[in-house]
Design an enzyme around this catalytic site. Structure first.
Site, PDB file in Angstrom:
ATOM      1  N   LEU A 137      73.743  20.782  22.272  1.00  0.00           N
ATOM      2  CA  LEU A 137      72.159  21.096  22.791  1.00  0.00           C
ATOM      3  C   LEU A 137      71.586  22.320  22.453  1.00  0.00           C
ATOM      4  O   LEU A 137      72.536  23.499  22.285  1.00  0.00           O
ATOM      5  CB  LEU A 137      72.180  20.986  24.426  1.00  0.00           C
ATOM      6  CG  LEU A 137      72.438  19.827  25.085  1.00  0.00           C
ATOM      7  CD1 LEU A 137      72.222  19.940  26.618  1.00  0.00           C
ATOM      8  CD2 LEU A 137      71.340  18.847  24.674  1.00  0.00           C
ATOM      9  N   ASP A 138      70.464  22.607  22.100  1.00  0.00           N
ATOM     10  CA  ASP A 138      69.900  23.783  21.784  1.00  0.00           C
ATOM     11  C   ASP A 138      70.181  24.887  23.139  1.00  0.00           C
ATOM     12  O   ASP A 138      70.237  24.671  24.128  1.00  0.00           O
ATOM     13  CB  ASP A 138      68.262  23.756  21.636  1.00  0.00           C
ATOM     14  CG  ASP A 138      68.023  23.014  20.332  1.00  0.00           C
ATOM     15  OD1 ASP A 138      68.762  23.089  19.509  1.00  0.00           O
ATOM     16  OD2 ASP A 138      66.817  22.581  20.466  1.00  0.00           O
ATOM     17  N   THR A 139      70.349  26.361  22.513  1.00  0.00           N
ATOM     18  CA  THR A 139      70.663  26.965  23.685  1.00  0.00           C
ATOM     19  C   THR A 139      69.581  27.278  24.858  1.00  0.00           C
ATOM     20  O   THR A 139      70.174  27.315  25.922  1.00  0.00           O
ATOM     21  CB  THR A 139      70.738  28.567  22.992  1.00  0.00           C
ATOM     22  OG1 THR A 139      71.640  28.619  22.178  1.00  0.00           O
ATOM     23  CG2 THR A 139      71.094  29.819  24.172  1.00  0.00           C
ATOM     24  N   THR A 154      67.887  24.709  25.881  1.00  0.00           N
ATOM     25  CA  THR A 154      67.733  23.368  26.795  1.00  0.00           C
ATOM     26  C   THR A 154      68.870  23.366  27.613  1.00  0.00           C
ATOM     27  O   THR A 154      69.858  23.700  27.447  1.00  0.00           O
ATOM     28  CB  THR A 154      67.957  22.153  25.690  1.00  0.00           C
ATOM     29  OG1 THR A 154      66.849  22.379  24.484  1.00  0.00           O
ATOM     30  CG2 THR A 154      67.820  20.917  26.298  1.00  0.00           C
ATOM     31  N   ARG A 210      61.400  18.776  20.488  1.00  0.00           N
ATOM     32  CA  ARG A 210      60.488  19.986  20.576  1.00  0.00           C
ATOM     33  C   ARG A 210      59.475  19.668  19.243  1.00  0.00           C
ATOM     34  O   ARG A 210      58.228  20.180  19.475  1.00  0.00           O
ATOM     35  CB  ARG A 210      61.221  21.220  20.340  1.00  0.00           C
ATOM     36  CG  ARG A 210      62.359  21.448  21.240  1.00  0.00           C
ATOM     37  CD  ARG A 210      63.293  22.328  21.059  1.00  0.00           C
ATOM     38  NE  ARG A 210      62.940  23.803  20.709  1.00  0.00           N
ATOM     39  CZ  ARG A 210      63.389  24.722  20.480  1.00  0.00           C
ATOM     40  NH1 ARG A 210      65.004  24.621  20.350  1.00  0.00           N
ATOM     41  NH2 ARG A 210      63.020  25.948  20.234  1.00  0.00           N
TER      42      ARG A 210
END
Length: 316
Positions: free
Chosen positions: A141-143, A145, A244
């Protein structure tokens, strides 16, 4: 907040005194903290060159992990994680953990989601420094998120789940808040995702181009509040920054998203990270005897704070 009562025999510069107390406070960190009004001398913001004397009071509004960054424990990085991971599900094969927004899944820092998971497993007596297998991330996961991440506890689980996720067999559902109301309120978005490596972003294009990969995102509006919409999003394909970029491409970027969003609105509503949560994971059917018990199971992260605030109109 830390409160220091100055104890020194002679007047000493404020920055020098703070560095003596907390060696982790480098000049860069001190200047940043001062700009953000996180250092107060006798109740007021003062230049770092100000001389402090015995009896002065310094208040520091700086996180403990920054102040104590020099107190690293020798050994593997997971020993220096801030605490164990928040576990949603634990079985002999996998660990499902809830990642907070702002925490990297892995990387050079000691405090990562993977290291928190290893710390948890060590506390449970399941993992040691010299273990033959190190539990591994099955996806990322993106930081910024939050939400559910699967961590394999065995080599067999790692191989199985990496393949299942690559083949889109694990169903992923997200919750998010968009700045703008999508029209129509429910839809499936298509197109192609093209990476811009130089800028570290991706963009959605309508036509197939060299290097572009097909993407598909399904969304459903749960509620609206002023300028905002609360959505449930099914990730059909799983590309970098897909949700996103896809929501931004229709004029409804994720609230709090600094790369693809509306930074004016982000500042106004004081969102530091994107309002995007990997909320639900549903397992496929497994034929392997050691994994059959997971077939069809659905797991949920706690609903993020913004969920109720959009529903009741507090966030708008």
């Amino acid at each position: 907040m830390k409160i220091l009562k100055v104890k020194c025999l002679a007047p000493t510069r404020l920055d020098n005194y703070l560095t003596q107390q907390y060696p982790a406070l480098t000049p860069g960190r001190l200047n940043k903290a001062l700009r953000e009004n996180k250092i107060k001398l006798n109740g007021k913001k003062q230049p770092l060159s100000t001389r402090v004397m015995a009896g002065d009071e310094i208040k520091l509004f700086i996180l403990d992990e920054v102040l104590d960054a020099d107190k690293r424990v020798d050994g593997p990085a997971w020993k220096n994680a801030r605490g164990p991971a928040q576990v949603v599900y634990d079985c002999p094969q996998i660990l499902i953990v809830n990642k907070p927004a702002g925490l990297a899944v892995d990387g050079p820092e000691d405090d990562t989601l993977l290291n928190r998971a290893l710390l948890y497993l060590n506390q449970q007596g399941e993992y040691k420094e010299n273990s033959l297998y190190t539990p591994a991330l099955c996806h990322r996961l993106d930081t910024g998120t939050s939400g559910l991440v699967i961590i394999a506890k065995t080599p067999e689980a790692e191989e199985l789940f990496l393949a299942a996720i690559k083949n889109r067999e694990v169903k992923k559902t997200y919750l998010c808040v968009t700045f703008g109301r999508p029209v129509p309120p429910d839809a499936t978005l298509g197109g192609y995702l093209l990476k811009d490596a130089d800028r570290g972003i991706v963009k959605i294009v309508e036509d197939k181009q060299p290097g572009a990969k097909e993407v598909e995102t399904q969304y459903e509006t749960i509620a609206v509040s002023g300028r905002l919409a609360l959505l449930k999003v099914n990730l059909i394909t799983g590309r970098t920054h897909q949700i996103r970029a896809h929501m931004a491409s229709i004029g409804c970027p994720i609230l709090g998203d600094s790369k693809y969003g509306n930074n004016t609105a982000n500042r106004e509503l004081k969102l530091k990270y994107q309002a995007l949560c990997a909320w639900e994971l549903t397992m496929p059917h497994f034929n392997q005897p050691d994994f059959e018990f997971l077939s069809g199971k659905t797991f949920h992260a706690p609903k993020p704070w913004y969920y109720s605030q959009v529903l009741d109109g507090t966030l708008k």
